[in-house]
Motif scaffolding. Structure first.
Motif, short mmCIF file in Angstrom:
data_model
loop_
_atom_site.label_atom_id
_atom_site.label_comp_id
_atom_site.label_asym_id
_atom_site.label_seq_id
_atom_site.Cartn_x
_atom_site.Cartn_y
_atom_site.Cartn_z
N LEU A 77 0.58 -1.25 -0.02
CA LEU A 77 -0.12 -0.08 -0.12
C LEU A 77 0.79 1.20 -0.20
N ARG A 84 1.38 5.28 0.75
CA ARG A 84 1.20 6.33 1.93
C ARG A 84 -0.10 6.75 1.98
N CYS A 127 -2.47 3.71 3.08
CA CYS A 127 -2.07 3.63 4.60
C CYS A 127 -2.99 4.62 5.33
N GLU A 184 0.98 0.05 15.09
CA GLU A 184 0.44 -0.87 14.09
C GLU A 184 -0.84 -0.94 14.13
N ASP A 218 -4.76 -2.66 12.11
CA ASP A 218 -4.98 -3.40 10.97
C ASP A 218 -6.56 -3.72 11.05
N TRP A 231 -5.86 -5.89 6.09
CA TRP A 231 -4.78 -5.19 5.91
C TRP A 231 -4.27 -4.80 7.05
N VAL A 288 -1.07 -1.83 8.70
CA VAL A 288 -0.25 -0.57 8.58
C VAL A 288 0.67 -0.53 9.54
N ILE A 327 5.81 5.02 6.71
CA ILE A 327 4.64 4.27 6.70
C ILE A 327 4.74 3.07 5.63
N THR A 328 4.58 1.96 6.04
CA THR A 328 4.35 0.80 5.04
C THR A 328 2.90 0.06 5.47
N GLY A 329 2.46 -0.52 4.46
CA GLY A 329 1.42 -1.13 4.61
C GLY A 329 1.04 -2.30 3.72
N GLU A 351 -1.83 -5.47 1.95
CA GLU A 351 -3.24 -6.11 2.31
C GLU A 351 -3.18 -7.23 1.41
#
Length: 140
Positions: A10, A12, A15, A72, A74, A84, A86, A128-130, A132
């Motif tokens: 995902l 930014r 997220c 975190e 989710d 998902w 994040v 920021i990382t995410g 799904e």
């Protein structure tokens, strides 16, 4: 794009959009040189920072003020096998500016627990990382 492991990365904006949909997340930090995780309710500020409202005397404030932490949140749907997650990584700091504290008192997160001497902790969204799995945009 889905990777070969079945997850889609995902960006930014995706997220931040997903984070805004859920009221609970987890702060990941170090306590006594060991990993610790604490569930908290939160909100996002206009710059994408994570905001937590807690007691000024809490162990959490003492442990995370001025250090880099992870946060975190989710949402998952077991029936649809979608969801998902994040992760926000950044420096956590107690908000000390009186004007900022007043603004957040009006618009920031509400604690689900009664608080005396409430403070706001900001986790600056430096990274920021995410991911799904499945079509999880509706999962929340």
């Amino acid at each position: 794009m889905f990777h070969t492991d079945g997850f889609r990365a995902l960006d930014r904006q995706e997220c931040l959009h997903l984070l805004a949909k859920v009221p609970l997340g987890r702060v990941v930090y170090t306590r006594h040189a060991l990993p610790a995780v604490l569930p908290v309710n939160f909100s996002l500020d206009t710059d994408g920072s994570v905001l937590i409202r807690t007691s000024a005397t809490s162990d959490l404030v003492r442990a995370i003020d001025g250090v880099v932490v992870a946060f975190e949140a989710d949402a998952f749907d077991a029936e649809d096998e979608s969801g998902w997650s994040v992760v926000v990584t950044g420096r956590a700091e107690v908000v000390t500016d009186p004007a900022e504290h007043d603004r957040l008192s009006r618009s920031g997160p509400r604690s689900w627990m009664p608080l005396r001497d409430a403070v706001f902790v900001r986790i600056k969204a430096e990274m920021i990382t995410g991911r799904e799995i499945g079509d999880a945009r509706g999962a929340a």
